[in-house]
Design a protein around this motif. Sequence first.
Motif, PDB file in Angstrom:
ATOM      1  N   LEU A  89      -4.101  46.650  19.716  1.00  0.00           N
ATOM      2  CA  LEU A  89      -4.285  44.846  19.796  1.00  0.00           C
ATOM      3  C   LEU A  89      -5.649  44.417  19.773  1.00  0.00           C
ATOM      4  N   LYS A  90      -6.068  43.724  18.659  1.00  0.00           N
ATOM      5  CA  LYS A  90      -7.364  43.138  18.551  1.00  0.00           C
ATOM      6  C   LYS A  90      -7.877  42.052  19.410  1.00  0.00           C
ATOM      7  N   ASP A  91      -7.083  40.866  19.365  1.00  0.00           N
ATOM      8  CA  ASP A  91      -7.301  39.622  20.081  1.00  0.00           C
ATOM      9  C   ASP A  91      -6.146  39.043  20.568  1.00  0.00           C
ATOM     10  N   VAL A  92      -6.302  38.287  21.430  1.00  0.00           N
ATOM     11  CA  VAL A  92      -5.418  37.265  22.121  1.00  0.00           C
ATOM     12  C   VAL A  92      -6.018  35.966  22.185  1.00  0.00           C
TER      13      VAL A  92
ATOM     14  N   TYR B 160       0.957  32.153  23.138  1.00  0.00           N
ATOM     15  CA  TYR B 160       0.129  33.311  23.197  1.00  0.00           C
ATOM     16  C   TYR B 160       0.380  33.892  21.540  1.00  0.00           C
ATOM     17  N   HIS B 161      -0.871  34.187  21.110  1.00  0.00           N
ATOM     18  CA  HIS B 161      -1.119  34.578  19.626  1.00  0.00           C
ATOM     19  C   HIS B 161      -1.677  36.002  19.950  1.00  0.00           C
ATOM     20  N   LEU B 162      -0.900  36.874  19.366  1.00  0.00           N
ATOM     21  CA  LEU B 162      -1.344  38.241  19.175  1.00  0.00           C
ATOM     22  C   LEU B 162      -2.013  38.590  18.154  1.00  0.00           C
TER      23      LEU B 162
ATOM     24  N   GLU C 169      -5.466  39.948   4.781  1.00  0.00           N
ATOM     25  CA  GLU C 169      -5.294  39.353   6.252  1.00  0.00           C
ATOM     26  C   GLU C 169      -5.655  40.551   7.339  1.00  0.00           C
ATOM     27  N   PRO C 170      -6.906  40.738   7.786  1.00  0.00           N
ATOM     28  CA  PRO C 170      -7.075  42.058   8.441  1.00  0.00           C
ATOM     29  C   PRO C 170      -6.467  41.854   9.819  1.00  0.00           C
ATOM     30  N   CYS C 171      -5.256  41.534  10.091  1.00  0.00           N
ATOM     31  CA  CYS C 171      -4.627  41.491  11.257  1.00  0.00           C
ATOM     32  C   CYS C 171      -3.206  41.331  11.143  1.00  0.00           C
ATOM     33  N   ASP C 172      -2.511  41.399  12.142  1.00  0.00           N
ATOM     34  CA  ASP C 172      -1.034  41.133  12.021  1.00  0.00           C
ATOM     35  C   ASP C 172      -0.784  40.063  13.259  1.00  0.00           C
TER      36      ASP C 172
END
Length: 312
Positions: free
Chosen positions: A110-113, A126-128, A141-144
Amino acid sequence: MIEIYVDEFKRTSQILMEKMLSGEITAGSAYYRAVVPMLELLREVCPDHIEFAAWEAEYYHLDGNLRRAGELYRRVLELAPLEQPDDVTISRIRKFCPQLLTTPQECFPLKDVAAVHHPTLPLIGYHLFWEDDYDFPDDYEPCDHEEIWVEYDPQEEVVTSVLTFFHSSVIESQAAVLEAHANGGRPIIRIEWGKHGSLLKGWENLTIPLKEVSALEWLMETYKHVKTGGRVPDHPLKRYWPKGFEGTFEDFIDFSVPVDPLSYLERKPLMFKSQWVSAVLFTHGLLYNFHPKMEWPERFQRLSLRQSFANR
């Protein structure tokens, strides 16, 4: 003449919708480029309708035109300025922050919340942001991006609904609410390996809306899919990723490793109050690109309700 144009536009729009629902036209770049001029016209004619600017920004974002998306997202927040959450709001964001359970083999951290409180409803998104999606190394898009919503009773200070955006559908369960009550107000979310679909308590018995398949069936198919390398298994950006899920289906649904988003919010307090979530995340939240998703569950629920009436 205007009546003729309106009639022709109606018929053209109906054909477009039919082709999209049949899969002959997909929600891709050509579609975005076709819709944007209409939204731009509506934005000029109806400047007080913030949704037209927000939707236009979203289409530019989805099509990869990030500079233009950013300009429009900023315009959205000029029309509806971002509110600073007060102490009570921040306290509730913390109190109802979900806890996550991943599988032991989860390959992306998990990178950010980020947490966004609705401006008028007792509802928190809440955005993961996970490091990536196993199926999409090539989406720039370097994330999910995954979403969880928690609705609460502001008088009783208890959770009343828990919802997640699970592979383009909104799912919810009463069992998740009861589990949150037993867990001090914090829902517990099970995270699908590699793809990070957010599952609720009782997921084994849930039917995914609009798809009309059970979550169990969905996970079994996903397990077979990722076990053999998933989408684009030979993509060069996947060369340091697992070749596929290794283990049994029981391993695939072994949600036993805790991850606490609250610690992320304490370390980096990305907490906001706004209706226009994508605009906030893009301009005030993240330094990297992400996939804009359903900002609030009502957007999906309206569609689901119309579908239910249509099928009666």
